[in-house]
Design an enzyme around this catalytic site. Sequence first.
Site, PDB file in Angstrom:
ATOM      1  CG  ASP A 192      -0.247  -0.261   2.515  1.00  0.00           C
ATOM      2  OD1 ASP A 192       0.972   0.006   2.606  1.00  0.00           O
ATOM      3  OD2 ASP A 192      -0.903  -0.752   3.454  1.00  0.00           O
ATOM      4  CB  SER A 197      -0.367 -15.005   9.414  1.00  0.00           C
ATOM      5  OG  SER A 197      -0.146 -14.954   8.012  1.00  0.00           O
ATOM      6  CG  ASN A 240      -0.190 -11.190  14.462  1.00  0.00           C
ATOM      7  OD1 ASN A 240      -0.484 -10.361  13.602  1.00  0.00           O
ATOM      8  ND2 ASN A 240      -0.440 -12.481  14.319  1.00  0.00           N
ATOM      9  N   GLY A 284       1.807  -7.556  13.014  1.00  0.00           N
ATOM     10  CA  GLY A 284       0.663  -7.725  12.124  1.00  0.00           C
ATOM     11  C   GLY A 284       0.868  -8.660  10.966  1.00  0.00           C
ATOM     12  CG  HIS A 306       5.051  -9.767  -0.873  1.00  0.00           C
ATOM     13  ND1 HIS A 306       4.102 -10.155   0.056  1.00  0.00           N
ATOM     14  CD2 HIS A 306       6.067 -10.654  -0.754  1.00  0.00           C
ATOM     15  CE1 HIS A 306       4.538 -11.235   0.693  1.00  0.00           C
ATOM     16  NE2 HIS A 306       5.723 -11.547   0.216  1.00  0.00           N
ATOM     17  CB  CYS A 356       3.940   0.458 -22.803  1.00  0.00           C
ATOM     18  SG  CYS A 356       5.649   1.030 -23.025  1.00  0.00           S
TER      19      CYS A 356
END
Length: 555
Positions: free
Chosen positions: A156, A250, A273, A248, A171, A203
């Site tokens: 984000d 897993s 968490n 936060g 990621h 593009c």
Amino acid sequence: MIGTDPRTILKDLLPETIPPPELDDMTLWQIVINILSEPPKRKKRKDINTIEDAVKLLQECKKIIVLTGAGVSVSCGIPDFRSRDGIYARLAVDFPDLPDPQAMFDIEYFRKDPRPFFKFAKEIYPGQFQPSLCHKFIALSDKEGKLLRNYTQNIDTLEQVAGIQRIIQCHGSFATASCLICKYKVDCEAVRGDIFNQVVPRCPRCPADEPLAIMKPEIVFFGENLPEQFHRAMKYDKDEVDLLIVIGSSLKVRPVALIPSSIPHEVPQILINREPLPHLHFDVELLGDCDVIINELCHRLGGEYAKLCCNPVKLSEITEKPPRTQKELVHLSELPPTPLHISEDSSSPERTVPQDSSVIATLVDQTIKNKVDDLEVSEPKSCVEEKSQEVQTYRNVESINVENPDFKAVGSSTGDKNERTSVAETVRKCWPNRLAKEQISKRLDGNQYLFVPPNRYIFHGAEVYSDSEDDALSSSSCGSNSDSGTCQSPSLEEPLEDESEIEEFYNGLEDDADRPECAGGSGADGGDQEAVNEAIAMKQELTDVNCTPDKSEHY
């Protein structure tokens, strides 16, 4: 190794494990590679246990790694993925040909139809959300020179908005986009207009008739490698870090999930968490809403950190689990009693299966109705939906065929004692107890947190459940005299097992290309054997064995 039977190697690694004969050699080799490349599991340090220890570490450590996931952005208003009206549900309506929601992160599907991804992208595109208290806490640590690195699984870009400089976006993110064909790269602002107008961005340098000349945000899709920057940074940081904080996440997505086991084991580790992570051993576990916990830590740290606090009230610690409220006790008393039968060879009551399956269905339906009705009156819609899904699990009892020879009631004339408790009977015996579960954190008042020795703290929002005998009426429990343990649900210290951990084990089998260089190590311990035992048992039930990062981790 050509011609070597992987079953022979598995037999040497795990002498007591016999893989199912239907597993092919490729799968077996993947299991072998996974075991040999898994970093050895870290053991908890005995000298670090309390929140005071955590605060002292935050004050003294100078090279802190913070690993962040979904929990740090929950309070920012980013749309939910999995709720009834979430992104996944709406995508299913708009794009009925989408095989499953996560297919929008599959690079092959994206090449065929990029529209679902760009519909999703519009909802979480940068510029619409503000950083949380967690982001600000990390940014201040960075400003004070205490942060070695923030490894985030989120996409984000809120880390940049908060001002965090030493950041690795494991990621990828929406910050930039690049052409699938020529790799021409632009800032997120260059494609913002197209994305918000729901036009697939093209593009500007490639021919107009080139179908794959699409400007794709630089997010790691299934089938793509993690950024090289991640591997380079981790190779250096693993030898420099003096404190690891997981906030936060897993930690089920590799290779990021391997970080806690890849750094020196003497380095202290703190978990912040909503739920515990039973596959890892943290020195201090602060469980609950991440912003609530960070707010309390900021109070204790004082100085500039205290200025970040959203809630001016410092929480008070309790050490005794709060009792159920009177309303909860009344609700539990409405659960139907489990039928009992006194067996001839035992002085203790044994629960039996009603001989008519309609009795089971009636009992379950009545309990479900009471449960859902109560939820609809007393809780917000989102909570009702979440708990209704949990309650829905017990409707499956209706499908139990009590005449099936594999389902034997106590007192049956066929089969020995060990066969009396079948899987179906275990489900029947346990369903009232599972219905009685509730979050310990919901019993806390607004200014409390619970300390569970030696190292666990329960704050508001913690997904830790209680089912101890002092919390449930005898009519709704599985009983305390069972030797088999089949009815014993996880206690306060044992969170409910998540089958996604088993799935993630298989997901990890194929992601060796993405594993960071620091994740070396060899050998198999009891945890490896248990994981393999469970994994091979679940193999046929798994339908998705993708190995690259799961983008839903962000939410």
